[in-house]
Design a protein around this motif. Structure first.
Motif, mmCIF file in Angstrom:
data_model
loop_
_atom_site.group_PDB
_atom_site.id
_atom_site.type_symbol
_atom_site.label_atom_id
_atom_site.label_comp_id
_atom_site.label_asym_id
_atom_site.label_seq_id
_atom_site.Cartn_x
_atom_site.Cartn_y
_atom_site.Cartn_z
ATOM 1 N N THR A 115 0.814 -1.017 0.069
ATOM 2 C CA THR A 115 -0.076 0.039 -0.115
ATOM 3 C C THR A 115 0.913 1.237 0.024
ATOM 4 N N ARG A 117 1.098 5.201 0.544
ATOM 5 C CA ARG A 117 0.330 5.992 1.606
ATOM 6 C C ARG A 117 0.893 7.485 1.661
ATOM 7 N N ALA A 118 0.132 8.380 1.745
ATOM 8 C CA ALA A 118 0.518 9.806 2.265
ATOM 9 C C ALA A 118 0.033 10.122 3.504
ATOM 10 N N HIS A 157 -4.819 2.589 4.772
ATOM 11 C CA HIS A 157 -4.633 4.071 4.925
ATOM 12 C C HIS A 157 -4.863 4.584 6.221
#
Lengths: 282, 85
Positions: A115, A117-118, A157
């Motif tokens: 994944t 993700r920010a 997330h």
């Protein structure tokens, strides 16, 4: 003798029914029914708040549901913060977490690594503003916002975003954070994917007569970071690193670590396992 | 694609074990990223290139603004008596 009219009982019955219906439709307001106060401007209601800070809510992040034991001064005033991806305890004195715990499984790590993700760092909304770190504290400190439970361990997330709460962050030397500590975190993920589940507790130490703080004096800078790893059925190990340039990571047994610091990362681990080292695995 | 803006509010993006972390004063890349000869890796590499291209634009904008603070303190960090000792 007066004669009672025949319609009077019927009238009383109708009034009684009307009163019952009125009370049913207009119940007294209980505290739960009162309107909630509007969120303050300083601490907007987050959509990523922690779950209730009970042992049960901390769930699978704690080995056998037990929080790490800390000696008196370190444990003073600690406030639990439980998220899906980790459980932590924040100190109002240092304005850092003292520890953060997580349970790593092969499935979780595979998901985390797949994944992208920010996330943005944010002050922990469940803590009083007086007792928590703020983003501004780190400004021009020359220190990284070091994750205790790494964002790279977070499977989705939501968990990733939760890991950026300052309830999971302490001021960390940038060379340590981006070098050997990051390598250790990555190595543990490799281990989990190849060998199986582990429990991890990561924490901070404040040693010495004086402690550095961030430039504004609000957040205390740990003198060391530690990471205790428990491999079920095999034993445990603690990694300890001074929070400075060029600091090397030492490995000690749980028993030695507890003897030196007074901290018991896995209180429900049986006595033989406390001394059993899994050096060969790492 | 996840949004990420360098030289802005403190934030980070993670690709595998590679982290791009930034705040108002700096952008740091650390960790590792392994790419295999498959479509998923190609997509991840495309994402990384896009992030770095955006970071270059963010850096140019920060330079043009001329108000990017130094990451380090201008004097030694203060210290206090250890309350845990």
């Amino acid at each position: 003798m007066l004669r009672r009219p025949g319609w009077l009982p019927l009238l009383l019955l109708l009034i009684l029914i009307a009163l019952v219906v009125w009370f049913y439709l207009n119940p007294a307001q209980s505290p739960q029914n009162l309107p909630s106060p509007a969120p303050s401007a300083e601490a907007p209601a987050p959509d990523h708040g922690p779950v209730a800070a009970s042992d049960a809510a901390c769930g699978d992040n704690l080995y056998q549901g037990a929080r790490p034991d800390l000696p008196g001064k370190l444990a003073q005033g600690l406030v639990s913060v439980c998220y899906q991806g980790y459980a932590s305890a924040s100190s109002p004195i240092s304005r850092t977490p003292m520890w953060s715990a997580e349970h790593l499984t092969p499935g979780r790590i595979a998901q985390a690594r797949a994944t992208e993700r920010a996330s943005a760092f944010y002050p922990e909304p469940s803590l009083d503003a007086d007792m928590r770190g703020e983003l501004a504290d780190y400004r021009r400190s020359g220190l990284d916002r070091g994750h205790l439970s790494p964002s790279g361990d977070m499977p989705g997330h939501e968990e990733q975003r939760q890991s950026f709460s300052l309830a999971n962050i302490a001021p960390q030397n940038s060379q340590l954070n981006r070098g050997p500590w990051s390598d250790l975190e990555s190595h543990l993920r490799d281990y989990v994917q190849s060998k199986g589940e582990i429990w991890v507790v990561t924490g901070v130490l404040f040693l010495g007569e004086t402690i550095n703080t961030t430039p504004d004096g609000r957040v205390m800078v740990p003198s060391s970071f530690w990471k205790a790893v428990l491999v079920p059925g095999r034993g445990a190990l603690v990694f300890v690193a001074p929070n400075k340039d060029g600091g090397r990571i030492d490995r000690v047994s749980l028993a030695d670590f507890t003897q030196r610091t007074g901290i018991t990362p896995f209180p429900r681990l049986d006595a033989p396992s406390q001394t059993q080292i899994v050096l060969g695995d790492f | 694609m996840e949004s990420f803006k360098a030289f802005d509010a403190a934030q980070a993006i993670t690709l595998g074990d590679l982290t791009l972390e930034s705040d108002e004063s700096q952008l740091a890349l650390y960790g590792k990223l392994t790419l295999l000869a498959d479509a998923a890796s190609q997509e991840r590499l495309d994402h990384l290139i896009a992030l770095l291209t955006q970071a270059r634009a963010d850096l140019a904008a920060a330079i043009a603004r001329g108000d990017t603070p130094d990451p380090g303190p201008d004097k030694p960090l203060p210290s206090v008596k250890n309350p845990f000792a």
